[in-house]
Design a protein around this motif. Structure first.
Motif, PDB file in Angstrom:
ATOM      1  N   ALA A  33      42.107  50.507  37.452  1.00  0.00           N
ATOM      2  CA  ALA A  33      40.956  49.921  38.129  1.00  0.00           C
ATOM      3  C   ALA A  33      40.911  48.405  38.021  1.00  0.00           C
ATOM      4  O   ALA A  33      40.400  47.720  38.912  1.00  0.00           O
ATOM      5  CB  ALA A  33      39.667  50.517  37.567  1.00  0.00           C
ATOM      6  N   ALA A  34      41.452  47.855  36.932  1.00  0.00           N
ATOM      7  CA  ALA A  34      41.448  46.397  36.759  1.00  0.00           C
ATOM      8  C   ALA A  34      42.223  45.694  37.866  1.00  0.00           C
ATOM      9  O   ALA A  34      42.004  44.512  38.126  1.00  0.00           O
ATOM     10  CB  ALA A  34      42.036  46.028  35.406  1.00  0.00           C
ATOM     11  N   GLY A  35      43.100  46.434  38.547  1.00  0.00           N
ATOM     12  CA  GLY A  35      43.893  45.840  39.603  1.00  0.00           C
ATOM     13  C   GLY A  35      43.092  45.415  40.813  1.00  0.00           C
ATOM     14  O   GLY A  35      43.581  44.666  41.654  1.00  0.00           O
ATOM     15  N   ARG A  36      41.845  45.863  40.899  1.00  0.00           N
ATOM     16  CA  ARG A  36      41.019  45.482  42.044  1.00  0.00           C
ATOM     17  C   ARG A  36      40.591  44.023  41.981  1.00  0.00           C
ATOM     18  O   ARG A  36      40.219  43.432  42.991  1.00  0.00           O
ATOM     19  CB  ARG A  36      39.773  46.374  42.099  1.00  0.00           C
ATOM     20  CG  ARG A  36      40.097  47.850  42.303  1.00  0.00           C
ATOM     21  CD  ARG A  36      38.866  48.719  42.126  1.00  0.00           C
ATOM     22  NE  ARG A  36      39.212  50.150  42.154  1.00  0.00           N
ATOM     23  CZ  ARG A  36      38.367  51.120  41.828  1.00  0.00           C
ATOM     24  NH1 ARG A  36      37.125  50.809  41.457  1.00  0.00           N
ATOM     25  NH2 ARG A  36      38.755  52.376  41.880  1.00  0.00           N
ATOM     26  N   THR A  37      40.603  43.445  40.798  1.00  0.00           N
ATOM     27  CA  THR A  37      40.126  42.065  40.648  1.00  0.00           C
ATOM     28  C   THR A  37      41.188  41.125  40.077  1.00  0.00           C
ATOM     29  O   THR A  37      40.870  39.990  39.740  1.00  0.00           O
ATOM     30  CB  THR A  37      38.885  42.033  39.735  1.00  0.00           C
ATOM     31  OG1 THR A  37      39.228  42.609  38.464  1.00  0.00           O
ATOM     32  CG2 THR A  37      37.738  42.807  40.349  1.00  0.00           C
ATOM     33  N   THR A  38      42.435  41.578  39.955  1.00  0.00           N
ATOM     34  CA  THR A  38      43.489  40.740  39.380  1.00  0.00           C
ATOM     35  C   THR A  38      44.713  40.725  40.283  1.00  0.00           C
ATOM     36  O   THR A  38      44.874  41.584  41.161  1.00  0.00           O
ATOM     37  CB  THR A  38      43.908  41.246  37.990  1.00  0.00           C
ATOM     38  OG1 THR A  38      44.455  42.579  38.110  1.00  0.00           O
ATOM     39  CG2 THR A  38      42.724  41.276  37.033  1.00  0.00           C
ATOM     40  N   PHE A  39      45.589  39.747  40.053  1.00  0.00           N
ATOM     41  CA  PHE A  39      46.837  39.639  40.791  1.00  0.00           C
ATOM     42  C   PHE A  39      48.041  39.980  39.924  1.00  0.00           C
ATOM     43  O   PHE A  39      49.142  40.162  40.434  1.00  0.00           O
ATOM     44  CB  PHE A  39      47.010  38.229  41.348  1.00  0.00           C
ATOM     45  CG  PHE A  39      45.988  37.855  42.369  1.00  0.00           C
ATOM     46  CD1 PHE A  39      45.507  38.784  43.269  1.00  0.00           C
ATOM     47  CD2 PHE A  39      45.493  36.566  42.430  1.00  0.00           C
ATOM     48  CE1 PHE A  39      44.554  38.445  44.218  1.00  0.00           C
ATOM     49  CE2 PHE A  39      44.543  36.203  43.369  1.00  0.00           C
ATOM     50  CZ  PHE A  39      44.069  37.143  44.264  1.00  0.00           C
ATOM     51  N   ALA A  40      47.845  40.029  38.596  1.00  0.00           N
ATOM     52  CA  ALA A  40      48.945  40.357  37.688  1.00  0.00           C
ATOM     53  C   ALA A  40      48.369  40.956  36.420  1.00  0.00           C
ATOM     54  O   ALA A  40      47.209  40.731  36.077  1.00  0.00           O
ATOM     55  CB  ALA A  40      49.780  39.121  37.362  1.00  0.00           C
ATOM     56  N   SER A  41      49.198  41.714  35.715  1.00  0.00           N
ATOM     57  CA  SER A  41      48.753  42.378  34.491  1.00  0.00           C
ATOM     58  C   SER A  41      49.940  42.548  33.553  1.00  0.00           C
ATOM     59  O   SER A  41      51.055  42.858  33.997  1.00  0.00           O
ATOM     60  CB  SER A  41      48.152  43.752  34.819  1.00  0.00           C
ATOM     61  OG  SER A  41      47.764  44.432  33.646  1.00  0.00           O
TER      62      SER A  41
END
Length: 231
Positions: A33-41
């Motif tokens: 879910a964090a991918g909705r607001t980030t460009f990389a992880s």
């Protein structure tokens, strides 16, 4: 990058895998879910004997993906290798120094807004924070962490910053400040930090850098991206 963070980095084994995602769909499916607001992880998995795997997932469908997010996440991977238990303010605050200057200035704007609204944490609470705050407090947390790290970098450089981040956990914030910076306590640091905010310019330290290639250029051995994969 490790040198700018204040330590020497040996070759990584296992290497860090950098996965480029062509769209947000595959990126979110991988990082959650964090991918909705980030460009990389970044994800570092540990075993009792050390680190089992390192991986950075990056959306390549955004402008300047090599400079907008990859350096920040690579810093997290580096710091995880340096110490498994760096305080949150140091881990995030130092990684934020590798964001673009424009993005850092947005964090500075969030910081000043949180100070005016009263949402900023007391400095000692920030330095001892063990869990990420609620989502509505993220702008204040990230802006404050980046600003405090910049202040400490100005006071003593990156090596002393990391020494303080580690020592504060065993000796306490006040004792670590006295030993490393000659400051009386967290309140004394708060005074220095607030003084640093009164300057005429909010431009962050020049730790952010650009790779020697554009996202459209052919990746050559020795380029920033090639080093990111190899290290």
């Amino acid at each position: 990058m490790a040198t700018k963070c204040g330590f020497n980095q040996a070759a990584w084994n296992p290497r860090c895998h950098v996965v480029l995602h062509a769209s947000s769909t595959t990126y979110e499916a991988t990082v959650g879910a964090a991918g909705r607001t980030t460009f990389a992880s970044a994800l570092v998995k540990r075993t009792h004997g050390g680190i089992a795997s390192r991986q950075i997932d990056v959306r390549s469908d955004v402008d300047d993906f090599l400079t907008a997010a990859l350096p920040h996440e690579l810093c997290h991977v580096l710091l995880a290798d340096y110490s498994p238990e760096l305080p949150l303010w140091c881990d995030e605050g130092l990684a934020l120094q590798f964001d673009s200057i424009e993005k850092q200035q947005l964090h500075d704007r969030d910081l000043r807004s949180s100070l005016l609204s009263g949402r900023a944490l007391p400095l000692e609470s920030l330095l001892t924070l063990r869990q990420y705050p609620a989502a509505e407090d993220w702008p204040a947390f990230y802006g404050q962490s980046a600003s405090v790290v910049r202040c400490l970098l100005q006071l003593g450089g990156p090596e002393k910053l990391l020494q303080f981040a580690e020592l504060q956990q065993s000796r306490g914030v006040d004792a670590a400040l006295r030993e490393l910076y000659g400051l009386r306590n967290a309140g004394h640091l708060a005074e220095s930090w607030h003084d640093s905010l009164r300057g005429s310019s909010a431009t962050p330290l020049q730790l952010a850098f650009s790779p020697p290639i554009s996202p459209q250029a052919e990746l050559e051995p020795g380029s920033f991206f090639d080093l990111a994969k190899a290290r």
